[in-house]
Structures are given as C-alpha cells and as structure tokens.
Design an enzyme around this catalytic site. Structure first.
Site, PDB file in Angstrom:
ATOM      1  N   GLY A 107       0.825  -1.197   0.000  1.00 59.84           N
ATOM      2  CA  GLY A 107       0.000   0.000   0.000  1.00 59.84           C
ATOM      3  C   GLY A 107       0.858   1.245   0.000  1.00 59.84           C
ATOM      4  O   GLY A 107       2.077   1.178   0.137  1.00 59.84           O
TER       5      GLY A 107
ATOM      6  N   MET B   1       2.972   9.968   2.422  1.00 56.67           N
ATOM      7  CA  MET B   1       4.345  10.079   2.931  1.00 56.67           C
ATOM      8  C   MET B   1       5.230   8.884   2.616  1.00 56.67           C
ATOM      9  O   MET B   1       6.447   9.015   2.584  1.00 56.67           O
ATOM     10  CB  MET B   1       4.325  10.268   4.443  1.00 56.67           C
ATOM     11  CG  MET B   1       3.797  11.608   4.861  1.00 56.67           C
ATOM     12  SD  MET B   1       4.125  11.916   6.591  1.00 56.67           S
ATOM     13  CE  MET B   1       5.905  11.774   6.633  1.00 56.67           C
TER      14      MET B   1
ATOM     15  N   ASP C 295      -2.454  10.049  16.631  1.00 59.32           N
ATOM     16  CA  ASP C 295      -3.150   9.854  15.349  1.00 59.32           C
ATOM     17  C   ASP C 295      -3.970   8.573  15.407  1.00 59.32           C
ATOM     18  O   ASP C 295      -3.987   7.796  14.460  1.00 59.32           O
ATOM     19  CB  ASP C 295      -2.151   9.815  14.199  1.00 59.32           C
ATOM     20  CG  ASP C 295      -2.825   9.993  12.841  1.00 59.32           C
ATOM     21  OD1 ASP C 295      -3.942  10.567  12.779  1.00 59.32           O
ATOM     22  OD2 ASP C 295      -2.249   9.543  11.828  1.00 59.32           O
TER      23      ASP C 295
ATOM     24  N   GLY D  17       0.709   5.781   0.910  1.00 60.24           N
ATOM     25  CA  GLY D  17       0.028   6.983   1.358  1.00 60.24           C
ATOM     26  C   GLY D  17       0.789   8.186   0.858  1.00 60.24           C
ATOM     27  O   GLY D  17       1.673   8.065   0.005  1.00 60.24           O
TER      28      GLY D  17
END
Length: 177
Positions: free
Chosen positions: A26, A30, A142, A28
């Site tokens: 996967g 960053m 987070d 994202g």
C-alpha cells in the site's frame, strides 16, 4: 493536501543487502509499504519507505525516524513491531512486522456494525497497546480506525495492533499538566 507519492521501489530490489522486495502492499502521501523477505533467514517483513519527494524535508525525515524509535521502544503484542531501519536511494525505510488482515476502518466499511464481542476485544486490546505506549512516555496522536490493524490470530479471534507512530510526541511530565 499531501504531496503525491509517485516514487516506488522496484520488485526484486534488495535493500541494504538484506531485504528483497516482493510486492507493494500500500501507499500513502508520505510513504509506500512493501512486503519483503530477509535474504539471509527468509523471514517475511513489511518495509515502509519514505516517498522520494519528501527526502528534502528535514522535519519529515525526523518524523519518520521518530516513528521507528517510538514503536521499537514499546513491547506489546498490540503494537506493530519495528525490527530494523536503513536507507534506500537516500530515503529512510523501516522494517516492520508483516501483518495479515485488515484495518479496523476496512472492517467497519465491510461489516458496517461490529458485534459486541469484537467491539470489546478491539477496544480492550487498543487500550492495552496505548497503555504500554504511555508507560514508555509516548503519545500516539493519530489514533483512528485506519491505524488499528486487525490480525486473525492462529487460535481464532482477532488481535488489534496499533500502527503509524509518525505523529508521536513525548508524553509531558505530570507536573506540566
């Protein structure tokens, strides 16, 4: 809006002479996460590599390394283990426990309404992971369903594991509260 993570690590690349990339898991804004295999012992791991477009940001690089240190400092079955770190083409990477399952977010999207037993199990395990982090002086900052990963345990049932300690901050001293 975070920068688009367009960089990738080629399948078959060997990082630091130890980890052969086998597939992308996967990505994202960053970082991208890959499955890899330790070439010496054959252990399958996850490798999180910082996006190439972010390597010029000292703040982002420090945050990435802080995630590794924070997760490695906590010993809990409810937190994803970090085993190693290194560099690939001037980008830092983390070597982590390879988790097989789905995020709490994905499960909630698929199931829509969790049963009481699953809800209590996930909540209890998440709280235990957070308690261990707090004992180590680390605040996650987070916590969300996307950062709680559900692994199907060998003996049945689920194990909730906390991910992504990239926004951690040291816990303030009690006298400052």
């Amino acid at each position: 809006m975070p920068p688009q993570n367009r960089s990738h690590v080629p399948i078959g690349a060997v990082l630091e002479g130890k980890y052969r990339v086998t597939r992308e898991i996967g990505r994202g804004g960053m970082a991208a996460v890959y499955e890899a295999q330790n070439v010496d012992i054959g252990k399958r791991v996850a490798v999180k590599v910082l996006a190439a477009e972010l390597i010029t940001s000292r703040v982002v690089r420090e945050r990435f390394i802080r995630e590794a240190r924070a997760a490695a400092a906590i010993r809990s079955p409810y937190i994803c283990d970090v085993y190693d770190s290194g560099m690939f083409e001037e980008r830092p990477f983390l070597v982590m426990e390879l988790l097989e399952g789905e995020s709490l977010y994905d499960m909630m999207t698929r199931v829509r309404r969790l049963d009481v037993t699953t809800t209590l199990q996930v909540t209890t395990q998440t709280c235990r992971g957070l308690a261990k982090a707090h004992e180590a002086g680390i605040i996650h900052r987070d916590l969300k369903p996307e950062n709680i990963f559900l692994v199907h345990h060998e003996e049945g049932g689920l194990v909730a594991k906390l991910l992504d300690f990239g926004l951690v901050q040291p816990e303030p001293a009690l006298e400052n509260l």
